[in-house]
Design a protein around this motif. Structure first.
Motif, mmCIF file in Angstrom:
data_model
loop_
_atom_site.group_PDB
_atom_site.id
_atom_site.type_symbol
_atom_site.label_atom_id
_atom_site.label_comp_id
_atom_site.label_asym_id
_atom_site.label_seq_id
_atom_site.Cartn_x
_atom_site.Cartn_y
_atom_site.Cartn_z
ATOM 1 N N THR A 90 12.561 48.308 31.765
ATOM 2 C CA THR A 90 11.568 48.756 32.743
ATOM 3 C C THR A 90 10.839 47.537 33.253
ATOM 4 O OG1 THR A 90 9.839 49.011 31.097
ATOM 5 C CG2 THR A 90 11.300 50.913 31.462
ATOM 6 N N SER A 91 10.063 47.752 34.304
ATOM 7 C CA SER A 91 9.306 46.622 34.871
ATOM 8 C C SER A 91 8.307 46.073 33.861
ATOM 9 C CB SER A 91 8.587 47.053 36.149
ATOM 10 O OG SER A 91 7.709 48.137 35.887
ATOM 11 N N ASN A 92 7.729 46.945 33.055
ATOM 12 C CA ASN A 92 6.745 46.498 32.060
ATOM 13 C C ASN A 92 7.420 45.697 30.944
ATOM 14 O OD1 ASN A 92 4.535 47.598 33.326
ATOM 15 N ND2 ASN A 92 4.616 49.550 32.193
ATOM 16 N N SER A 93 8.552 46.231 30.451
ATOM 17 C CA SER A 93 9.251 45.524 29.365
ATOM 18 C C SER A 93 9.823 44.208 29.858
ATOM 19 C CB SER A 93 10.351 46.405 28.777
ATOM 20 O OG SER A 93 11.287 46.775 29.767
ATOM 21 N N TYR A 94 10.276 44.176 31.097
ATOM 22 C CA TYR A 94 10.800 42.921 31.673
ATOM 23 C C TYR A 94 9.680 41.888 31.777
ATOM 24 C CZ TYR A 94 12.993 39.633 34.835
ATOM 25 O OH TYR A 94 13.506 38.486 35.398
ATOM 26 N N SER A 95 8.515 42.351 32.226
ATOM 27 C CA SER A 95 7.361 41.445 32.350
ATOM 28 C C SER A 95 6.935 40.931 30.994
ATOM 29 C CB SER A 95 6.201 42.188 33.030
ATOM 30 O OG SER A 95 5.069 41.374 33.077
ATOM 31 N N GLN A 96 6.966 41.820 29.997
ATOM 32 C CA GLN A 96 6.586 41.413 28.638
ATOM 33 C C GLN A 96 7.571 40.383 28.088
ATOM 34 O OE1 GLN A 96 6.557 44.648 25.860
ATOM 35 N NE2 GLN A 96 5.538 43.479 24.245
ATOM 36 N N GLN B 227 12.714 30.542 16.155
ATOM 37 C CA GLN B 227 14.067 31.074 16.015
ATOM 38 C C GLN B 227 14.024 32.581 15.747
ATOM 39 O OE1 GLN B 227 17.007 28.820 13.700
ATOM 40 N NE2 GLN B 227 17.528 30.696 12.609
ATOM 41 N N ALA B 228 13.095 32.996 14.899
ATOM 42 C CA ALA B 228 12.955 34.431 14.596
ATOM 43 C C ALA B 228 12.582 35.215 15.853
ATOM 44 C CB ALA B 228 11.904 34.629 13.511
ATOM 45 N N GLN B 229 11.700 34.636 16.685
ATOM 46 C CA GLN B 229 11.301 35.295 17.928
ATOM 47 C C GLN B 229 12.474 35.390 18.913
ATOM 48 O OE1 GLN B 229 8.409 36.822 18.959
ATOM 49 N NE2 GLN B 229 7.869 36.661 16.782
ATOM 50 N N ILE B 230 13.273 34.343 18.956
ATOM 51 C CA ILE B 230 14.444 34.350 19.855
ATOM 52 C C ILE B 230 15.390 35.485 19.465
ATOM 53 C CG2 ILE B 230 16.538 33.075 20.491
ATOM 54 C CD1 ILE B 230 14.879 30.485 20.251
ATOM 55 N N ILE B 231 15.632 35.627 18.164
ATOM 56 C CA ILE B 231 16.539 36.680 17.689
ATOM 57 C C ILE B 231 15.916 38.063 17.899
ATOM 58 C CG2 ILE B 231 17.692 37.618 15.650
ATOM 59 C CD1 ILE B 231 17.800 34.707 14.586
ATOM 60 N N HIS B 232 14.636 38.188 17.525
ATOM 61 C CA HIS B 232 13.947 39.490 17.607
ATOM 62 C C HIS B 232 13.901 40.015 19.039
ATOM 63 C CE1 HIS B 232 11.148 42.694 16.617
ATOM 64 N NE2 HIS B 232 10.344 42.279 17.598
ATOM 65 N N ASN B 233 13.706 39.118 19.987
ATOM 66 C CA ASN B 233 13.559 39.541 21.382
ATOM 67 C C ASN B 233 14.851 39.392 22.190
ATOM 68 O OD1 ASN B 233 10.505 40.120 21.780
ATOM 69 N ND2 ASN B 233 10.528 38.160 20.667
#
Length: 476
Positions: free
Chosen positions: A4-10, A36-42
């Motif tokens: 969604t536009s919100n998730s894309y913006s986030q 690295q954890a953030q890269i994988i998580h997101n």
């Protein structure tokens, strides 16, 4: 599920935060783990901009292996740009295991169906060259042909470097001959390849062909050509190269200047080397070594020692090569006491390192030349490492010079034990037995040579060891 536009913006905000964090000057290994954890998580592992920055920062922190693991184990099929970035960074590492990772990354790409491009091969081939992986290199060469990159000059130059680095000069020449176009790098790598495998005359022939083809040499070309001149005594060509350097208006930097001094010294014109030395604005230990080595080869022992002391006064720290050169100079010039004194400083680790086998070889030569044969033998027996051909050769030469037949025999047998395929040592021993009237022993040596498939013209009375040969190699 579509974004969604919100998730894309986030997600975009998270990407921006990660990039900002990676661009900070102060970042710790623990923070890299969090990123690295953030890269994988997101699910940002496909973001090539983040990947490029993450890999670069990981390398700067010595964590390149972690980045490699992320994009090969946790993320099976990364973007080709990410693969190339990892291959490039790993190929530039000085650590062999990391350099090996660039090759492993290439293998991983094939397993996962990630097609390489022309940016992939130069860095894979660089790692293969550095690691001397000829067999794997030939396999990659077939891939280059298969994927149609044989016309890419950067890939072709990398192939040239692979074969040159592995000593496969015939393959190197073949690749060169088949290249649709060549640049200064192509010619320089071929010259370097011939030089490195000891075919110095061929290196200079290639250099001449390069000039005739209209390709202007660069500094690296000149340094390799000068090295070839130095090693085959091609003074005339060396002078022509020097003249060309002058006409080009190039500044006499450390590498170029040192190469010229080395060439003049090895070609017996160290006085011309001094002109270059004085012209140089900056000098390093290699420059000073070239001067002292040149004086040693010219048998100007006193001058070599004088410049050695000037070097120390200039606060240039001598290295192992410096001490080999100055000790050889003392040996050639009969400066026994000066040589003993300098070696004692070396033994006391005045220069920060203990004497190596080359320094012992110089001292054995010095002692043997100055009739201290028993001292020379004692030094050999007390050496903390196994004596080499240079060491025993120095003793044999001194014994032959001063007529000590018993020690000559002992040294000759030691040399035969170290180099059983070198017929010169058998010849010396057979001649020695002839001089001693031990004809049966001389005949046994001839029979031993025949048994081992060695041959030499025993009719020549001039057959002798080149007593300088092994020791001169120490200066080259």
């Amino acid at each position: 599920m579509p974004l969604t536009s919100n998730s894309y913006s986030q997600l975009n905000n998270i990407s921006t935060q990660i990039l900002n964090f990676l661009n900070k000057t102060c970042i710790s290994p623990s923070q890299i783990s969090q990123i690295q954890a953030q890269i994988i998580h997101n699910n940002l592992h496909f973001n090539t901009t983040i990947a490029h920055n993450f890999i670069s920062v990981s390398k700067s922190l010595g964590l390149l292996n972690s980045a490699y693991t992320l994009y090969t184990k946790l993320i099976k099929k990364p973007h080709i740009f990410i693969c190339n970035t990892l291959i490039q960074e790993c190929s530039h590492s000085e650590i062999p295991v990391l350099k090996q990772n660039s090759i492993s990354m290439y293998v991983h790409m094939h397993k996962e169906g990630i097609f390489p491009n022309n940016y992939t091969y130069p860095f894979v081939l660089k790692s293969l060259s550095d690691l001397k992986e000829l067999k794997l290199g030939k396999s990659v060469h077939t891939h280059v042909v298969k994927w149609g990159y044989v016309c890419d000059i950067y890939v072709q130059n990398s192939l040239l470097n692979l074969y040159a680095s592995c000593g496969e000069i015939e393959f190197c020449q073949q690749v060169f001959d088949e290249m649709p176009q060549r640049d200064v790098v192509s010619w320089t790598v071929l010259i370097m390849g011939y030089r490195d495998c000891g075919k110095f005359d061929d290196a200079l022939v290639v250099f001449e062909k390069m000039r005739d083809s209209g390709v202007a040499p660069n500094r690296v070309t000149m340094v390799n050509a000068l090295s070839a001149c130095a090693n085959c005594g091609a003074l005339d060509m060396g002078v022509l190269i020097h003249d060309e350097i002058r006409r080009s208006g190039w500044e006499m930097d450390v590498i170029l200047g040192t190469s010229l001094i080395d060439m003049y010294g090895k070609c017996g014109k160290i006085e011309h080397g001094f002109w270059v030395f004085q012209e140089m604005k900056h000098r390093n230990v290699y420059t000073w070594n070239a001067v002292i080595r040149g004086l040693a080869l010219a048998k100007s022992g006193e001058e070599a020692v004088r410049w050695f002391f000037i070097m120390e006064r200039e606060n240039v720290k001598p290295d192992e090569v410096t001490l080999v050169a100055v000790l050889c100079a003392c040996a050639y010039s009969g400066m026994a006491e000066q040589g003993r004194e300098i070696f004692s400083w070396l033994m006391n680790e005045k220069y920060g390192f203990p004497p190596g086998v080359k320094h012992y070889a110089c001292m054995v030569d010095l002692l043997a030349r100055s009739r201290h044969l028993e001292d020379a033998l004692r030094m050999i027996t007390e050496m903390p490492m196994e004596p080499t051909k240079s060491v025993w050769g120095a003793l044999l030469a001194g014994c032959r010079l001063h007529g000590n037949q018993e020690l000559s025999e002992f040294a000759a047998w030691k040399l035969i034990g170290l180099a059983p395929r070198n017929s010169a040592y058998y010849v010396v021993l057979a001649n020695l037995y002839g001089e001693m009237g031990r004809w049966n022993d001389a005949e046994k040596i001839r029979a031993l040579m025949k048994e081992r498939g060695l041959s030499k013209d025993f009719g020549s009375s001039s057959v002798e060891l080149e007593d300088q040969k092994d020791l001169l190699e120490l200066l080259r």
